[in-house]
Design an enzyme around this catalytic site. Structure first.
Site, PDB file in Angstrom:
ATOM      1  N   ASN A   1      18.338  11.273  -8.959  1.00  0.00           N
ATOM      2  CA  ASN A   1      17.753  10.431  -7.903  1.00  0.00           C
ATOM      3  C   ASN A   1      18.422  10.738  -6.565  1.00  0.00           C
ATOM      4  O   ASN A   1      19.633  10.924  -6.488  1.00  0.00           O
ATOM      5  CB  ASN A   1      17.815   8.941  -8.243  1.00  0.00           C
ATOM      6  N   ILE A   2      17.593  10.818  -5.550  1.00  0.00           N
ATOM      7  CA  ILE A   2      18.043  11.157  -4.205  1.00  0.00           C
ATOM      8  C   ILE A   2      17.589  10.024  -3.280  1.00  0.00           C
ATOM      9  O   ILE A   2      16.392   9.901  -2.975  1.00  0.00           O
ATOM     10  CB  ILE A   2      17.437  12.511  -3.747  1.00  0.00           C
ATOM     11  N   GLU A   3      18.564   9.209  -2.888  1.00  0.00           N
ATOM     12  CA  GLU A   3      18.215   8.039  -2.068  1.00  0.00           C
ATOM     13  C   GLU A   3      18.144   8.404  -0.593  1.00  0.00           C
ATOM     14  O   GLU A   3      18.478   9.517  -0.185  1.00  0.00           O
ATOM     15  CB  GLU A   3      19.241   6.921  -2.335  1.00  0.00           C
TER      16      GLU A   3
ATOM     17  N   CYS B   1      10.616   4.106 -14.009  1.00  0.00           N
ATOM     18  CA  CYS B   1       9.862   3.123 -13.229  1.00  0.00           C
ATOM     19  C   CYS B   1       8.364   3.428 -13.315  1.00  0.00           C
ATOM     20  O   CYS B   1       7.952   4.504 -13.777  1.00  0.00           O
ATOM     21  CB  CYS B   1      10.328   3.128 -11.775  1.00  0.00           C
TER      22      CYS B   1
ATOM     23  N   CYS C   1      13.088   9.198  -7.257  1.00  0.00           N
ATOM     24  CA  CYS C   1      13.715   8.992  -8.567  1.00  0.00           C
ATOM     25  C   CYS C   1      14.050  10.334  -9.223  1.00  0.00           C
ATOM     26  O   CYS C   1      13.456  11.363  -8.913  1.00  0.00           O
ATOM     27  CB  CYS C   1      12.777   8.232  -9.490  1.00  0.00           C
TER      28      CYS C   1
ATOM     29  N   GLU D   1      13.367  11.380 -12.216  1.00  0.00           N
ATOM     30  CA  GLU D   1      12.251  11.966 -12.970  1.00  0.00           C
ATOM     31  C   GLU D   1      11.323  12.718 -12.033  1.00  0.00           C
ATOM     32  O   GLU D   1      10.884  13.834 -12.324  1.00  0.00           O
ATOM     33  CB  GLU D   1      11.455  10.857 -13.673  1.00  0.00           C
TER      34      GLU D   1
ATOM     35  N   CYS E   1       7.129   6.676 -11.586  1.00  0.00           N
ATOM     36  CA  CYS E   1       7.480   7.886 -12.352  1.00  0.00           C
ATOM     37  C   CYS E   1       6.591   8.036 -13.583  1.00  0.00           C
ATOM     38  O   CYS E   1       6.204   9.146 -13.938  1.00  0.00           O
ATOM     39  CB  CYS E   1       8.947   7.853 -12.757  1.00  0.00           C
TER      40      CYS E   1
END
Ligand code: THU
Length: 149
Positions: free
Chosen positions: A48-50, A92, A59, A61, A95
């Site tokens: 995940n890359i915020e 989620c 996310c 995935e 995803c």
């Protein structure tokens, strides 16, 4: 479980754990790692890359799917996901829909507890259909429909 998934199960789960190490989650501190197994035995990892905007967050995935699909890999045999939570955590809703775009409804999705590497246990195995029943997918766009009025 298909032969290719059985043969690569531990490798795939391990790749999800490795992927989690590269999570960029300074806001939530909730690290997620994902790993996709292609039909020819290749593994593609995602974390995940915020984003400071929050809404720009991607996310784990979806990172994995976008990496794979943008390099022409679009046939998958399994997906593994792991977090730092002691129990398995499921993808989620957004995803799940992205998984639906590329995978068959019977594709296995392996959800690994944070202790997977130590215990080689704690994996919940579901199919996409179990995670996303009554889904909408690409083939629905090919259905006959009444012309717009
Ligand atoms: N996250 C994922 O990477 N995958 C999911 O399916 C659920 C949520 C990430 C997004 C965000 O960086 C953090 O977990 C908390 O929501």
């Amino acid at each position: 479980m298909s032969d290719i998934v059985a043969a690569n199960r531990d490798r795939l789960l391990q790749a999800a754990v490795e992927a989690k190490a590269f999570a960029y989650a300074p806001y939530s501190k909730f690290r997620v790692g994902a790993a996709l197994l292609t039909e020819d035995g290749e593994i593609i990892k995602g974390a995940n890359i915020e984003n400071a905007s929050y809404g720009g967050t991607i996310c784990a995935e979806r990172t994995a799917f976008v990496k794979a699909a943008s390099e022409g890999k679009r046939k998958f045999a399994a997906l593994a996901v792991t977090t730092d939570v002691a129990s398995p955590i499921a993808p989620c809703g957004m995803c799940r829909q992205v998984i639906r775009e590329f995978c068959s409804l019977d594709m296995p999705i392996l959800l690994a507890a944070s202790s997977y590497m130590e215990k080689k246990d704690g994996v919940k195995e579901l199919t996409l259909e179990e995670l996303l029943p009554y889904s909408f997918g690409p083939e629905d766009l090919d259905r006959d429909r009444a012309p717009p009025a």
